[in-house]
Design an enzyme around this catalytic site. Structure first.
Site, PDB file in Angstrom:
ATOM      1  N   SER A  72       0.828  -1.210   0.000  1.00 41.30           N
ATOM      2  CA  SER A  72       0.000   0.000   0.000  1.00 41.30           C
ATOM      3  C   SER A  72       0.857   1.252   0.000  1.00 41.30           C
ATOM      4  N   THR A  80     -11.090  10.115  -0.438  1.00 44.86           N
ATOM      5  CA  THR A  80     -12.240   9.671   0.357  1.00 44.86           C
ATOM      6  C   THR A  80     -12.547  10.661   1.491  1.00 44.86           C
ATOM      7  N   GLU A  99      -9.663   1.461  -3.073  1.00 37.90           N
ATOM      8  CA  GLU A  99      -9.466   1.612  -4.529  1.00 37.90           C
ATOM      9  C   GLU A  99     -10.672   1.109  -5.310  1.00 37.90           C
ATOM     10  N   GLY A 100     -11.866   1.273  -4.744  1.00 41.57           N
ATOM     11  CA  GLY A 100     -13.088   0.775  -5.374  1.00 41.57           C
ATOM     12  C   GLY A 100     -13.440  -0.567  -4.779  1.00 41.57           C
ATOM     13  N   HIS A 124     -15.427  -4.215  -4.102  1.00 43.23           N
ATOM     14  CA  HIS A 124     -15.754  -5.377  -4.939  1.00 43.23           C
ATOM     15  C   HIS A 124     -17.033  -5.092  -5.750  1.00 43.23           C
ATOM     16  N   ASP A 125     -18.030  -4.497  -5.078  1.00 44.44           N
ATOM     17  CA  ASP A 125     -19.309  -4.188  -5.757  1.00 44.44           C
ATOM     18  C   ASP A 125     -19.125  -3.122  -6.837  1.00 44.44           C
TER      19      ASP A 125
HETATM   20  P1  TGC Z   1     -18.428   9.199 -13.859  1.00 47.84           P
HETATM   21  O1  TGC Z   1     -19.459  10.201 -14.272  1.00 47.84           O
HETATM   22  O2  TGC Z   1     -18.527   7.803 -14.352  1.00 47.84           O
HETATM   23  O3  TGC Z   1     -16.992   9.736 -14.283  1.00 47.84           O
HETATM   24  C1  TGC Z   1     -16.552  11.060 -14.038  1.00 47.84           C
HETATM   25  C2  TGC Z   1     -15.437  11.350 -15.014  1.00 47.84           C
HETATM   26  O4  TGC Z   1     -14.320  10.466 -14.756  1.00 47.84           O
HETATM   27  C3  TGC Z   1     -14.048   9.673 -15.917  1.00 47.84           C
HETATM   28  N1  TGC Z   1     -13.656   8.347 -15.434  1.00 47.84           N
HETATM   29  C4  TGC Z   1     -12.394   7.932 -15.403  1.00 47.84           C
HETATM   30  N2  TGC Z   1     -11.261   8.502 -15.821  1.00 47.84           N
HETATM   31  C5  TGC Z   1     -10.114   7.823 -15.657  1.00 47.84           C
HETATM   32  N3  TGC Z   1     -10.076   6.596 -15.078  1.00 47.84           N
HETATM   33  C6  TGC Z   1     -11.194   5.987 -14.627  1.00 47.84           C
HETATM   34  N4  TGC Z   1     -11.134   4.794 -14.028  1.00 47.84           N
HETATM   35  C7  TGC Z   1     -12.432   6.656 -14.786  1.00 47.84           C
HETATM   36  N5  TGC Z   1     -13.721   6.372 -14.467  1.00 47.84           N
HETATM   37  C8  TGC Z   1     -14.468   7.419 -14.867  1.00 47.84           C
HETATM   38  C9  TGC Z   1     -15.334   9.678 -16.720  1.00 47.84           C
HETATM   39  O5  TGC Z   1     -15.079   9.436 -18.068  1.00 47.84           O
HETATM   40  C10 TGC Z   1     -15.837  11.088 -16.466  1.00 47.84           C
HETATM   41  O6  TGC Z   1     -15.072  11.982 -17.263  1.00 47.84           O
HETATM   42  P2  TGC Z   1     -15.760  13.304 -17.885  1.00 47.84           P
HETATM   43  O7  TGC Z   1     -14.659  13.913 -18.688  1.00 47.84           O
HETATM   44  O8  TGC Z   1     -16.908  12.799 -18.705  1.00 47.84           O
HETATM   45  O9  TGC Z   1     -16.174  14.131 -16.703  1.00 47.84           O
HETATM   46  O10 TGC Z   1     -18.319   9.231 -12.280  1.00 47.84           O
HETATM   47  P3  TGC Z   1     -19.330   8.749 -11.156  1.00 47.84           P
HETATM   48  O11 TGC Z   1     -19.449   9.861 -10.179  1.00 47.84           O
HETATM   49  O12 TGC Z   1     -20.587   8.180 -11.761  1.00 47.84           O
HETATM   50  O13 TGC Z   1     -18.520   7.579 -10.414  1.00 47.84           O
HETATM   51  C11 TGC Z   1     -18.122   6.437 -11.060  1.00 47.84           C
HETATM   52  C12 TGC Z   1     -17.454   5.452 -10.069  1.00 47.84           C
HETATM   53  C13 TGC Z   1     -18.438   4.990  -9.007  1.00 47.84           C
HETATM   54  C14 TGC Z   1     -17.004   4.274 -10.880  1.00 47.84           C
HETATM   55  C15 TGC Z   1     -16.243   6.139  -9.383  1.00 47.84           C
HETATM   56  O14 TGC Z   1     -16.632   7.202  -8.597  1.00 47.84           O
HETATM   57  C16 TGC Z   1     -15.401   5.192  -8.560  1.00 47.84           C
HETATM   58  O15 TGC Z   1     -14.525   4.537  -9.086  1.00 47.84           O
HETATM   59  N6  TGC Z   1     -15.664   5.095  -7.211  1.00 47.84           N
HETATM   60  C17 TGC Z   1     -14.802   4.332  -6.315  1.00 47.84           C
HETATM   61  C18 TGC Z   1     -14.006   5.292  -5.476  1.00 47.84           C
HETATM   62  C19 TGC Z   1     -12.629   4.784  -5.200  1.00 47.84           C
HETATM   63  O16 TGC Z   1     -12.096   3.888  -5.823  1.00 47.84           O
HETATM   64  N7  TGC Z   1     -11.943   5.432  -4.259  1.00 47.84           N
HETATM   65  C20 TGC Z   1     -10.611   5.103  -3.977  1.00 47.84           C
HETATM   66  C21 TGC Z   1      -9.985   6.123  -3.051  1.00 47.84           C
HETATM   67  S1  TGC Z   1      -8.214   6.040  -3.027  1.00 47.84           S
HETATM   68  C22 TGC Z   1      -7.871   4.616  -2.223  1.00 47.84           C
HETATM   69  O17 TGC Z   1      -8.692   3.837  -1.874  1.00 47.84           O
HETATM   70  C23 TGC Z   1      -6.458   4.385  -1.968  1.00 47.84           C
HETATM   71  S2  TGC Z   1      -6.103   2.962  -1.086  1.00 47.84           S
HETATM   72  C24 TGC Z   1      -4.463   3.083  -1.247  1.00 47.84           C
HETATM   73  C25 TGC Z   1      -3.661   1.976  -0.755  1.00 47.84           C
HETATM   74  O18 TGC Z   1      -3.428   1.957   0.474  1.00 47.84           O
HETATM   75  O19 TGC Z   1      -3.199   1.173  -1.600  1.00 47.84           O
HETATM   76  P1  FAD Z   2     -19.171   3.053   1.089  1.00 46.45           P
HETATM   77  O1  FAD Z   2     -19.003   3.814  -0.167  1.00 46.45           O
HETATM   78  O2  FAD Z   2     -19.984   3.670   2.163  1.00 46.45           O
HETATM   79  O3  FAD Z   2     -19.759   1.623   0.719  1.00 46.45           O
HETATM   80  C1  FAD Z   2     -20.356   0.777   1.707  1.00 46.45           C
HETATM   81  C2  FAD Z   2     -20.928  -0.438   0.974  1.00 46.45           C
HETATM   82  O4  FAD Z   2     -21.936  -0.021   0.050  1.00 46.45           O
HETATM   83  C3  FAD Z   2     -19.873  -1.189   0.167  1.00 46.45           C
HETATM   84  O5  FAD Z   2     -20.107  -2.572   0.246  1.00 46.45           O
HETATM   85  C4  FAD Z   2     -20.129  -0.718  -1.257  1.00 46.45           C
HETATM   86  O6  FAD Z   2     -19.742  -1.683  -2.230  1.00 46.45           O
HETATM   87  C5  FAD Z   2     -21.644  -0.510  -1.241  1.00 46.45           C
HETATM   88  N1  FAD Z   2     -22.065   0.471  -2.249  1.00 46.45           N
HETATM   89  C6  FAD Z   2     -21.745   1.780  -2.342  1.00 46.45           C
HETATM   90  N2  FAD Z   2     -22.287   2.335  -3.429  1.00 46.45           N
HETATM   91  C7  FAD Z   2     -22.954   1.342  -4.076  1.00 46.45           C
HETATM   92  C8  FAD Z   2     -23.703   1.267  -5.280  1.00 46.45           C
HETATM   93  N3  FAD Z   2     -23.852   2.325  -6.094  1.00 46.45           N
HETATM   94  N4  FAD Z   2     -24.252   0.076  -5.612  1.00 46.45           N
HETATM   95  C9  FAD Z   2     -24.087  -1.023  -4.835  1.00 46.45           C
HETATM   96  N5  FAD Z   2     -23.386  -1.006  -3.693  1.00 46.45           N
HETATM   97  C10 FAD Z   2     -22.820   0.156  -3.319  1.00 46.45           C
HETATM   98  N6  FAD Z   2      -9.077   6.521   0.372  1.00 46.45           N
HETATM   99  C11 FAD Z   2      -8.273   7.513  -0.101  1.00 46.45           C
HETATM  100  O7  FAD Z   2      -8.752   8.499  -0.679  1.00 46.45           O
HETATM  101  N7  FAD Z   2      -6.912   7.453   0.057  1.00 46.45           N
HETATM  102  C12 FAD Z   2      -6.297   6.422   0.692  1.00 46.45           C
HETATM  103  O8  FAD Z   2      -5.074   6.400   0.794  1.00 46.45           O
HETATM  104  C13 FAD Z   2      -7.120   5.386   1.228  1.00 46.45           C
HETATM  105  N8  FAD Z   2      -6.555   4.373   1.938  1.00 46.45           N
HETATM  106  C14 FAD Z   2      -7.375   3.452   2.566  1.00 46.45           C
HETATM  107  C15 FAD Z   2      -6.800   2.523   3.435  1.00 46.45           C
HETATM  108  C16 FAD Z   2      -7.613   1.607   4.112  1.00 46.45           C
HETATM  109  C17 FAD Z   2      -7.009   0.665   5.098  1.00 46.45           C
HETATM  110  C18 FAD Z   2      -9.007   1.584   3.865  1.00 46.45           C
HETATM  111  C19 FAD Z   2      -9.880   0.576   4.548  1.00 46.45           C
HETATM  112  C20 FAD Z   2      -9.569   2.508   3.008  1.00 46.45           C
HETATM  113  C21 FAD Z   2      -8.749   3.469   2.364  1.00 46.45           C
HETATM  114  N9  FAD Z   2      -9.324   4.464   1.550  1.00 46.45           N
HETATM  115  C22 FAD Z   2      -8.515   5.465   1.030  1.00 46.45           C
HETATM  116  C23 FAD Z   2     -10.781   4.585   1.429  1.00 46.45           C
HETATM  117  C24 FAD Z   2     -11.399   3.620   0.442  1.00 46.45           C
HETATM  118  O9  FAD Z   2     -11.116   3.968  -0.869  1.00 46.45           O
HETATM  119  C25 FAD Z   2     -12.907   3.601   0.717  1.00 46.45           C
HETATM  120  O10 FAD Z   2     -13.086   2.945   1.950  1.00 46.45           O
HETATM  121  C26 FAD Z   2     -13.675   2.902  -0.380  1.00 46.45           C
HETATM  122  O11 FAD Z   2     -13.651   3.649  -1.578  1.00 46.45           O
HETATM  123  C27 FAD Z   2     -15.150   2.623   0.007  1.00 46.45           C
HETATM  124  O12 FAD Z   2     -15.742   3.731   0.588  1.00 46.45           O
HETATM  125  P2  FAD Z   2     -16.542   3.600   1.986  1.00 46.45           P
HETATM  126  O13 FAD Z   2     -15.626   2.893   2.942  1.00 46.45           O
HETATM  127  O14 FAD Z   2     -17.001   4.954   2.344  1.00 46.45           O
HETATM  128  O15 FAD Z   2     -17.736   2.648   1.678  1.00 46.45           O
END
Ligand code: TGC
Ligand code: FAD
Length: 392
Positions: free
Chosen positions: A98, A139, A371-372, A374-375
């Protein structure tokens, strides 16, 4: 000191698809993990502490910016080498991977791709050699899967921006010198800002009480009227697509990393099954245990082929975000199931820190969520194949 007996499975000779450079890079990372990570990681996971002494070694094996050009201090490697490094590190521990993922794909990548030359020169070399560590704030407490609705915002105050809001669950936050923070401007447009430790009104409290990813430091980012110099805005990309673009690169690394965790669990369970005697036989001779092991190697082999192919597509700049989602989702799910099955093969020993399996199993609960989830990745595939958007 515990000895690390790991031997990597390669049932379909995927090694034949790798270049000499890939194997060299992997071997350096593998040896480093055996020497530096395996002997100490259980202890740090117990203490719930990130082993900061690993930072220099991570930099030396090219784990900070493997694919960032050499001119900025990166290793200048291809996407398969990047993946192999992540695989080897996560074979040791998902939390250590990570730290490397965040530094490379969530901090160095946006500065490289969306920053200007002055920002690249200021930050990238220091991040590549581990002198500075970074974190990525997307987040928020009320916006996880749906970051587009974030409320963290900044206002233009003439000679600076004023940043307010909070981010939660941020890896590396407690010790990072720089945070790539995603916030909305007065027109509701998302931008990346480089926020440095020491800026007034910026704090990074650590999140405690985690039963997963215990050897990784997680925290909050709190912005209380933080004055951000205008030159700290990433100028070359805005909108939600900017942070999501970074996630593509990190999710790809996780797809490889999860194979590492799965391989470690499989290898441990296979060795144990040949040594542990019950009813006068090694337990590996029982069909039920063979079924578990045979299914594990089948799933690992499928994941290795999927991920290698994705690496080739990324090297050719042809991989789509949806293809990356499929690999992240599949491989983490595969690894978490293998960890659970491997734990059972070890019986009671499987719940102890004598073996790595329980730690992998707990770590993967975070990896399947961050990073997104499973769902969310399933819905990304659903959208890609049907053209119908479940998020709107
Ligand atoms: P949506 O309307 O679909 O898209 C908005 C704009 O973004 C573009 N796009 C992307 N661009 C690049 N890469 C991708 N994977 C992209 N997906 C979408 C899209 O084309 C659009 O562009 P534009 O120019 O038309 O504006 O957005 P939405 O609001 O409907 O959301 C889509 C969804 C749910 C898939 C997205 O929000 C999402 O992936 N949610 C999950 C959030 C997430 O992954 N968070 C991670 C936080 S960081 C983290 O967890 C770090 S852990 C680090 C570690 O310890 O390893
Ligand atoms: P929620 O979005 O509240 O989701 C809760 C449940 O609802 C999940 O099962 C989800 O799949 C489901 N759900 C949500 N929306 C839908 C839908 N549309 N349809 C069906 N089901 C849905 N974030 C950062 O920005 N930077 C980091 O460095 C980072 N590091 C992390 C490190 C750790 C250890 C952890 C645990 C998380 C980290 N995150 C980070 C945050 C991580 O990206 C979020 O936890 C993740 O994106 C999910 O958000 P949430 O926890 O708020 O869950």
């Amino acid at each position: 000191m515990k000895s690390d007996l790991f031997e990597a499975p390669d049932y379909y000779h995927v090694d034949d698809l790798l270049t000499d450079e890939h194997k060299l890079v992997r071997s350096a990372a593998r040896e480093w993990v055996k020497r530096e990570v395996s002997p100490i990681i259980e202890d740090y996971a117990h203490k719930a502490e990130f082993p900061t002494q690993l930072i220099k070694g991570l930099a030396n094996i090219g784990a900070f910016g493997p694919y960032i050009p050499i001119e900025y201090g990166g290793a200048g490697l291809d996407q398969i080498s990047y993946g192999l490094i992540m695989q080897e590190i996560e074979r040791g521990d998902s939390g250590v991977r990570s730290t490397a993922s965040v530094q490379s794909s969530l901090v160095m990548y946006p500065i490289w791709k969306y920053g200007n030359e002055a920002q690249r020169e200021k930050y990238l070399p220091k991040l590549a050699n581990g002198e500075w560590m970074g974190c990525f704030g997307l987040t928020e407490p009320d916006h996880g899967s749906n970051p587009g609705n974030m409320v963290t915002n900044f206002k233009d105050k003439g000679d600076h921006y004023l940043l307010n809001g909070a981010k939660m669950w941020i890896s590396n936050a407690p010790f990072a010198q720089v945070a790539v923070v995603w916030a909305k401007d007065e027109n509701d447009r998302i931008h990346g800002l480089l926020v440095e430790r020491g800026m007034e009104g910026f704090s990074t409290p650590e999140t405690h009480n985690k039963w997963s990813l215990r050897a990784s430091a997680t925290g909050e980012l709190i912005f209380d009227n933080v004055k951000i110099p205008k030159e700290n805005l990433l100028p070359n990309k805005s909108g939600l697509g900017a942070p999501l673009g970074c996630l593509d690169s990190a999710r790809y690394g996780i797809a490889w990393g999860a194979i590492g965790a799965a391989m470690d669990c499989y290898d441990t369970a296979l060795r144990y099954s040949k040594e542990r005697m019950q009813f006068g036989k090694p337990i590996g001779q029982f069909q039920l245990q063979q079924k578990k092991l045979a299914e594990m190697i089948t799933e690992i082999t499928k994941a290795q082929l999927l991920t290698w192919r994705l690496g080739v597509l990324r090297n050719e700049d042809k991989a789509t975000s949806a293809q990356i989602s499929m690999a992240k989702r599949n491989n983490v799910d595969m690894a978490i199931k293998i960890a659970r099955e491997a734990r059972q093969i070890l019986g009671a020993m499987g719940i102890t820190g004598e073996y790595s399996i329980m730690r992998h199993s707990m770590n993967l609960e975070s990896v399947i969520t961050y990073e997104g989830t499973h769902d969310i990745h399933l819905l990304i595939t659903g959208l890609d194949i049907t053209g119908l958007n479940a998020f709107k």
